[in-house]
Enzyme design. Structure first.
Site, PDB file in Angstrom:
ATOM      1  N   ASP A 264       1.009  -1.357  -0.156  1.00 61.51           N
ATOM      2  CA  ASP A 264       0.104  -0.015  -0.124  1.00 61.51           C
ATOM      3  C   ASP A 264       0.922   1.142   0.074  1.00 61.51           C
ATOM      4  OD1 ASP A 264      -1.812   1.959   0.369  1.00 61.51           O
ATOM      5  OD2 ASP A 264      -2.479   1.242   2.417  1.00 61.51           O
TER       6      ASP A 264
ATOM      7  N   CYS B 159       1.171   2.958   3.531  1.00 59.06           N
ATOM      8  CA  CYS B 159       1.791   2.166   4.676  1.00 59.06           C
ATOM      9  C   CYS B 159       3.260   2.590   5.025  1.00 59.06           C
ATOM     10  CB  CYS B 159       1.653   1.129   4.259  1.00 59.06           C
ATOM     11  SG  CYS B 159       2.662  -0.282   5.142  1.00 59.06           S
TER      12      CYS B 159
ATOM     13  N   CYS C  13       5.488  -0.362   4.403  1.00 59.70           N
ATOM     14  CA  CYS C  13       5.891  -0.242   3.119  1.00 59.70           C
ATOM     15  C   CYS C  13       6.807   0.590   2.457  1.00 59.70           C
ATOM     16  CB  CYS C  13       4.473  -0.164   2.152  1.00 59.70           C
ATOM     17  SG  CYS C  13       3.226  -1.542   2.832  1.00 59.70           S
TER      18      CYS C  13
ATOM     19  N   ARG D 118      -5.139  -0.706   1.692  1.00 56.00           N
ATOM     20  CA  ARG D 118      -5.858  -1.174   2.717  1.00 56.00           C
ATOM     21  C   ARG D 118      -7.164  -0.441   3.142  1.00 56.00           C
ATOM     22  NH1 ARG D 118      -1.386   0.164   7.339  1.00 56.00           N
ATOM     23  NH2 ARG D 118      -1.694   2.117   5.557  1.00 56.00           N
TER      24      ARG D 118
END
Length: 239
Positions: A124, A127, A130, A154
């Site tokens: 994502d 994130c 991430c 998400r």
């Protein structure tokens, strides 16, 4: 020799017949649940009277032979020195087949010249972990790990993250668009036929609950961020 072949054939036919009736009953019962994923196979489990149901997503369920009872959970083998999670092993094999089957042209791939193995990351753009993982993609490539990104916004389809990810997948240079988005930079808004929603749905089916969700080449799921050296070690151990 012919007698042995005949006996083997008869045994196989008997086994098929024995399994056919429970399989039909189980399919009939599960059809009433309107499962979002189709049944791939039904086979005997190590427990007498309980059958293993593998879904197209690779996930595993268990059912009684008459189809009246359904079990969702882990089945452990306690006969060895250490307990063995039979469900996890079966699911990893099935999920690995599904995830590795994602078309390369539908992924955002960062690859070294001669990859030793690969990981598939459901990611994502919003994130934090991430973004941290993406900052180490170069290190992973240097260690021989190919990184394949699949989309998992998400907040769900249609939300801001999903729209940014759609723009990434529609960009002429997906790698650059992914990097810019992970840096928090604004990227050009684009629309096209893209797999973002489909990948999000697949992520849910294979057990993704958060990002980054990192699948090894053999289907084992490594949830959450791991430093490049540790992730590379895990990837090489789970080819």
């Amino acid at each position: 020799m012919r007698l042995k072949l005949l006996m083997a054939s008869l045994s196989a036919l008997c086994a098929t017949a024995v399994l056919a009736e429970p399989a039909d009953d189980i399919r009939a019962s599960l059809s009433k649940l309107n499962l979002p994923v189709a049944i791939k196979t039904i086979s005997e489990s190590p427990i007498s009277g309980v059958y293993q149901v593998q879904l197209d997503s690779g996930r595993i369920l268990y059912a009684s032979g008459d189809g009246q009872f359904l079990i969702q959970g882990a089945l452990y083998d306690l006969t060895a020195a250490q307990p063995r999670n039979l469900t996890s092993a079966a699911e990893a094999a099935g999920i690995g087949e599904v995830v590795n089957g994602l078309p390369r042209e539908q992924l955002v791939i960062f690859a070294p010249d001669k990859p030793k193995t690969h990981v598939t990351v459901f990611t994502d753009v919003d994130c934090g972990y991430c973004r941290l993982l993406h900052s180490e993609v170069g290190k992973l490539n240097d260690l021989g790990i190919e990184v394949r990104y699949a989309a998992f916004p998400r907040s769900g389809p249609g939300e801001s993250s999903a729209k940014i990810m759609e723009s990434i997948w529609c960009a002429e240079d997906r790698q650059q668009a992914m990097t810019e988005a992970k840096l928090g930079n604004k990227i050009e808004t684009l629309t096209c036929d893209n797999p973002v929603n489909k990948q999000f749905a697949l992520g849910q089916q294979v057990g993704v609950q958060g990002t980054p969700a990192i699948f090894m080449a053999n289907g084992v799921l490594l949830p959450g961020y791991k430093p490049a050296a540790e992730l590379a070690e895990q990837a090489l151990a789970n080819q």
